[in-house]
Scaffold this motif. Structure first.
Motif, PDB file in Angstrom:
ATOM      1  N   PHE A 162      13.449  15.513 -29.537  1.00 25.95           N
ATOM      2  CA  PHE A 162      12.022  15.560 -29.608  1.00 25.95           C
ATOM      3  C   PHE A 162      11.778  15.395 -31.135  1.00 25.95           C
ATOM      4  O   PHE A 162      12.424  16.251 -31.863  1.00 25.95           O
ATOM      5  N   TYR A 163      10.767  14.802 -31.885  1.00 27.84           N
ATOM      6  CA  TYR A 163      10.526  14.797 -33.053  1.00 27.84           C
ATOM      7  C   TYR A 163       8.923  15.171 -33.157  1.00 27.84           C
ATOM      8  O   TYR A 163       8.398  14.613 -32.609  1.00 27.84           O
ATOM      9  N   GLY A 174       0.041  10.918 -34.469  1.00 27.99           N
ATOM     10  CA  GLY A 174       0.395  11.163 -33.239  1.00 27.99           C
ATOM     11  C   GLY A 174       0.854   9.966 -32.311  1.00 27.99           C
ATOM     12  O   GLY A 174       1.855   9.943 -31.609  1.00 27.99           O
ATOM     13  N   ILE A 175       0.239   8.952 -32.296  1.00 28.73           N
ATOM     14  CA  ILE A 175       0.690   7.737 -31.528  1.00 28.73           C
ATOM     15  C   ILE A 175       1.908   7.299 -32.125  1.00 28.73           C
ATOM     16  O   ILE A 175       2.684   6.818 -31.273  1.00 28.73           O
ATOM     17  N   ALA A 176       2.144   7.233 -33.411  1.00 25.80           N
ATOM     18  CA  ALA A 176       3.279   6.721 -34.090  1.00 25.80           C
ATOM     19  C   ALA A 176       4.545   7.367 -33.598  1.00 25.80           C
ATOM     20  O   ALA A 176       5.586   6.841 -33.151  1.00 25.80           O
ATOM     21  N   LEU A 177       4.230   8.998 -33.646  1.00 26.65           N
ATOM     22  CA  LEU A 177       5.364   9.684 -33.328  1.00 26.65           C
ATOM     23  C   LEU A 177       5.562   9.497 -31.815  1.00 26.65           C
ATOM     24  O   LEU A 177       6.833   9.832 -31.456  1.00 26.65           O
ATOM     25  N   LEU A 178       4.882   9.463 -30.986  1.00 25.97           N
ATOM     26  CA  LEU A 178       4.706   9.269 -29.511  1.00 25.97           C
ATOM     27  C   LEU A 178       5.774   8.017 -29.198  1.00 25.97           C
ATOM     28  O   LEU A 178       6.565   8.081 -28.534  1.00 25.97           O
ATOM     29  N   CYS A 179       5.156   7.003 -29.953  1.00 25.40           N
ATOM     30  CA  CYS A 179       6.159   5.824 -29.583  1.00 25.40           C
ATOM     31  C   CYS A 179       7.452   5.962 -30.160  1.00 25.40           C
ATOM     32  O   CYS A 179       8.552   5.615 -29.466  1.00 25.40           O
ATOM     33  N   LYS A 180       7.880   6.644 -31.358  1.00 25.52           N
ATOM     34  CA  LYS A 180       9.020   6.625 -31.905  1.00 25.52           C
ATOM     35  C   LYS A 180       9.924   7.782 -30.821  1.00 25.52           C
ATOM     36  O   LYS A 180      11.069   7.255 -30.499  1.00 25.52           O
ATOM     37  N   ASN A 181       9.478   8.753 -30.410  1.00 19.34           N
ATOM     38  CA  ASN A 181      10.021   9.534 -29.463  1.00 19.34           C
ATOM     39  C   ASN A 181      10.640   9.122 -28.294  1.00 19.34           C
ATOM     40  O   ASN A 181      11.672   9.010 -27.922  1.00 19.34           O
ATOM     41  N   ILE A 182       9.741   8.124 -27.684  1.00 18.93           N
ATOM     42  CA  ILE A 182       9.964   7.511 -26.451  1.00 18.93           C
ATOM     43  C   ILE A 182      10.907   6.358 -26.479  1.00 18.93           C
ATOM     44  O   ILE A 182      12.016   6.307 -25.909  1.00 18.93           O
TER      45      ILE A 182
END
Length: 153
Positions: free
Chosen positions: A42-43, A125-133
């Protein structure tokens, strides 16, 4: 001064064997504890900086709701690390989460829109959500995000 080389050699061998035994036992304990789980990364961003902190969590291998949905639920709960920001405002929930082909469809509650100072901005938050997934599920190529039932570009 009389130095007994045999005793010194035996002492070193005993220490080495003890170290090997300790490492083997530690390895067996770790294997037993992580059995039935899968490692996920998780990031999260750190408060006051632009850097990211990485957390490792062990999640069940075959959860009832599916691997991806469990991961997204855990991601929305926020970080365990101090001084790390949650991706979205507290209270944000996962309304739906499913994969069709190579696209993940994620629906978040409208709580995302209530910006609080502790959380990242919505775009971060959206960018990090995509990166994490994408880092954890390599077969997912696209993410369709919905907030309160409305598609987000």
């Amino acid at each position: 001064m009389n130095i007994d080389i045999k005793k010194i050699a035996q002492h070193k061998v005993t220490r080495l064997l003890a170290a090997v035994v300790v490492l083997c036992v530690a390895g067996m304990v770790v294997a037993q504890v992580t059995r039935g789980t899968k490692r996920h990364v998780f990031y999260f961003s750190v408060i006051g900086t632009e850097r990211l902190v990485r957390e490792v969590r062990y999640l069940p291998k075959h959860p009832v709701q599916g691997d991806v949905q469990l991961y997204v639920d855990e991601l929305l709960l926020g970080p365990e690390t101090q001084r790390a920001r949650p991706l979205f405002s507290l209270g944000t929930k996962n309304e739906f989460c499913f994969v069709r082909g190579k696209t993940l469809y994620v629906g978040l509650s409208k709580d995302v829109l209530y910006q609080i100072p502790e959380a990242d901005t919505i775009t971060k938050g959206i960018a990090l959500l995509c990166k994490n997934i994408k880092k954890n599920f390599h077969d997912i190529k696209n993410i369709a995000l919905f907030i309160d039932g409305k598609y987000v570009e």
